[in-house]
Design an enzyme around this catalytic site. Structure first.
Site, mmCIF file in Angstrom:
data_model
loop_
_atom_site.group_PDB
_atom_site.id
_atom_site.type_symbol
_atom_site.label_atom_id
_atom_site.label_comp_id
_atom_site.label_asym_id
_atom_site.label_seq_id
_atom_site.Cartn_x
_atom_site.Cartn_y
_atom_site.Cartn_z
ATOM 1 N N HIS A 205 15.832 3.987 1.151
ATOM 2 C CA HIS A 205 14.937 3.380 2.147
ATOM 3 C C HIS A 205 15.043 1.862 2.229
ATOM 4 C CE1 HIS A 205 12.463 2.502 -1.369
ATOM 5 N NE2 HIS A 205 11.833 1.618 -0.629
HETATM 6 C C1 UD1 Z 1 7.488 -0.664 1.364
HETATM 7 C C2 UD1 Z 1 7.737 -1.800 0.387
HETATM 8 C C3 UD1 Z 1 8.852 -1.406 -0.570
HETATM 9 C C4 UD1 Z 1 8.549 -0.073 -1.240
HETATM 10 C C5 UD1 Z 1 8.293 0.972 -0.171
HETATM 11 C C6 UD1 Z 1 7.957 2.311 -0.796
HETATM 12 C C7 UD1 Z 1 7.377 -4.088 1.238
HETATM 13 C C8 UD1 Z 1 8.050 -5.323 1.641
HETATM 14 N N1 UD1 Z 1 8.167 -3.017 1.050
HETATM 15 O O1 UD1 Z 1 8.642 -0.547 2.154
HETATM 16 O O2 UD1 Z 1 8.950 -2.386 -1.565
HETATM 17 O O3 UD1 Z 1 9.645 0.310 -2.038
HETATM 18 O O4 UD1 Z 1 7.211 0.530 0.658
HETATM 19 O O5 UD1 Z 1 7.698 3.282 0.130
HETATM 20 O O6 UD1 Z 1 6.173 -4.078 1.101
HETATM 21 N N2 UD1 Z 1 5.707 3.838 8.016
HETATM 22 C C9 UD1 Z 1 5.161 5.032 8.415
HETATM 23 N N3 UD1 Z 1 4.090 5.496 7.720
HETATM 24 C C10 UD1 Z 1 3.548 4.812 6.680
HETATM 25 C C11 UD1 Z 1 4.119 3.587 6.283
HETATM 26 C C12 UD1 Z 1 5.212 3.122 6.965
HETATM 27 O O7 UD1 Z 1 5.606 5.654 9.355
HETATM 28 O O8 UD1 Z 1 2.570 5.290 6.096
HETATM 29 C C13 UD1 Z 1 6.859 3.282 8.752
HETATM 30 C C14 UD1 Z 1 6.483 1.961 9.351
HETATM 31 O O9 UD1 Z 1 6.055 2.092 10.648
HETATM 32 C C15 UD1 Z 1 7.743 1.145 9.234
HETATM 33 C C16 UD1 Z 1 8.514 1.799 8.128
HETATM 34 O O10 UD1 Z 1 7.902 3.029 7.842
HETATM 35 O O11 UD1 Z 1 8.479 1.216 10.412
HETATM 36 C C17 UD1 Z 1 8.555 0.927 6.908
HETATM 37 O O12 UD1 Z 1 7.250 0.700 6.346
HETATM 38 P P1 UD1 Z 1 6.854 -0.663 5.588
HETATM 39 O O13 UD1 Z 1 5.540 -0.536 4.956
HETATM 40 O O14 UD1 Z 1 7.109 -1.788 6.499
HETATM 41 O O15 UD1 Z 1 7.920 -0.837 4.460
HETATM 42 P P2 UD1 Z 1 8.618 0.225 3.526
HETATM 43 O O16 UD1 Z 1 10.023 0.359 4.001
HETATM 44 O O17 UD1 Z 1 7.792 1.466 3.396
#
Ligand code: UD1
Length: 369
Positions: A205
């Site tokens: 991821h």
């Molecule tokens: C975040 C953390 C990362 C951790 C990871 C574990 C930061 C900078 N990154 O990354 O260190 O390893 O979480 O999972 O804080 N999304 C959903 N549903 C959710 C959450 C996110 O659909 O509940 C989607 C968001 O819309 C986004 C993508 O997933 O497009 C990424 O989510 P985001 O929280 O920005 O960062 P992660 O890649 O999850």
């Protein structure tokens, strides 16, 4: 003593659970749990509270997704009045996600002491958002709880006062030890018709692996080659970020040879990991969990902020041409399924954190710098 704990994303939940439990057992601490809502999907959030026996959050900030600036900013805006109202003796913040650094900034600016659980880890890679979060959070922390010797060295090199740094071990391993038997007893692999040792668990991821179309396509193709070349199934629970990228880039055909799954609950993932032949990942925490479980782990990154998993554990780094992954997996499958447990990864880190914090006392504003 009053403590506000701030959590936001999946890896935070596994780390705060044993810490809250340890403080609870002392009977001396009034605890408030704030969930920023950085992760809001049930598979990434609610189920973890259930599986880990975490109390319902006292406060939900509901910040959701967004760019780094938006996400960090929203947490700060929503959290400030909460901390100001609660006026705790400590704000506890864990790991390295955007919610972590936002909590540290808000607390430090209100003159409230910050405790950082999992302090001092450094990849030296400033393209990782987590690296920036780690450095800033540590700079703002009064109590820095570390998991491995390298973290203490990193903090010393950055000039952090020695009396602020406490080597306590790894709370993620506290959680693992608490739940591993229960997870094994659930026989998740068997329930899916999988023979133990017949499959690999894979998670991807990190932006560096999934945001670049060429890189993501090559990695997925390489996983298909692993299936064909080893005869092992590849189980790939898809993080929402990865699932979204696969869809946007129209890479669905590369998933065909793989067994894709939704993001798994903690106990399901732990159960499957324990029976895996090997693990391929770019996660931070999984490098630590495989080290203690003695399962070969290939980390698809050029570096790790957790070097003890390389020196003591079962972890190896691979950042070469994705098509070379098959050879690395073959090698890992032949390797010994053992490692040495790193110092203080004994399931009691959270108790040390509670004792040290009580020792530091409840009086006094932040003593930075
Ligand atoms: C975040 C953390 C990362 C951790 C990871 C574990 C930061 C900078 N990154 O990354 O260190 O390893 O979480 O999972 O804080 N999304 C959903 N549903 C959710 C959450 C996110 O659909 O509940 C989607 C968001 O819309 C986004 C993508 O997933 O497009 C990424 O989510 P985001 O929280 O920005 O960062 P992660 O890649 O999850």
């Amino acid at each position: 003593m009053k403590i506000v704990h701030v959590v936001g994303a999946r890896p935070n939940f596994m780390k705060i659970a044993p810490v809250m439990e340890a403080f609870e057992r002392t009977g001396e601490v009034d605890q408030v749990l704030v969930h920023t809502g950085q992760h809001y999907a049930e598979e990434l959030s609610k189920y973890f509270f259930d599986d880990l026996g975490l109390p319902r959050p006292d406060v939900g900030l509901g910040v959701g997704s967004g760019s780094h600036g938006i996400q960090t900013g929203r947490v700060m805006i929503a959290l400030e009045p909460v901390i100001d109202r609660e006026r705790p003796d400590w704000v506890f913040t864990v790991g390295d996600v955007n919610s972590t650094v936002a909590a540290a900034l808000v607390a430090a600016k209100l003159g409230i002491r910050v405790a950082h659980v999992e302090a001092g880890l450094r990849s030296g890679d400033w393209t990782m958002p987590e690296e920036i979060n780690r450095v800033v959070t540590d700079r703002l922390s009064d109590a820095l709880f570390t998991t491995e010797a390298a973290a203490n060295e990193n903090l010393a090199a950055e000039g952090v006062r020695e009396d602020r740094v406490h080597f306590v071990g790894n709370v993620m391993i506290d959680t693992l030890e608490r739940h591993r038997e229960r997870a094994a007893g659930m026989r998740v692999a068997e329930g899916m018709g999988l023979e133990p040792g017949s499959y690999l668990m894979v998670t991807l991821h990190r932006p560096s692996n999934v945001d670049d179309p060429g890189r993501l396509a090559a990695l997925l193709m390489a996983l298909g080659e692993v299936v064909a070349g080893t005869g092992h199934q590849v189980l790939l629970p898809l993080h929402p970020r990865t699932a979204m990228r696969v869809k946007e880039l129209k890479l669905q055909e590369f998933l065909q040879p793989l067994t894709t799954l939704p993001p798994l609950r903690y106990l399901d993932f732990l159960g499957l990991m324990q029976d895996a032949a090997a693990v391929v990942t770019d996660s931070g925490g999984i490098q630590e969990e495989t080290t203690v479980l003695g399962i070969p782990c290939i980390t698809v990154r050029p570096n790790t902020e957790r070097p003890v998993t390389l020196t003591h554990g079962t972890n190896r780094l691979y950042d070469g041409d994705p098509h070379g992954l098959l050879d690395v997996v073959r090698e890992a499958l032949l390797s010994e399924r053992s490692g040495v447990r790193p110092p203080l990864w004994d399931g009691h880190a959270a108790e040390r954190i509670a004792m040290i914090t009580l020792g530091l006392g409840s009086s006094g504003d932040s003593a930075l710098p």
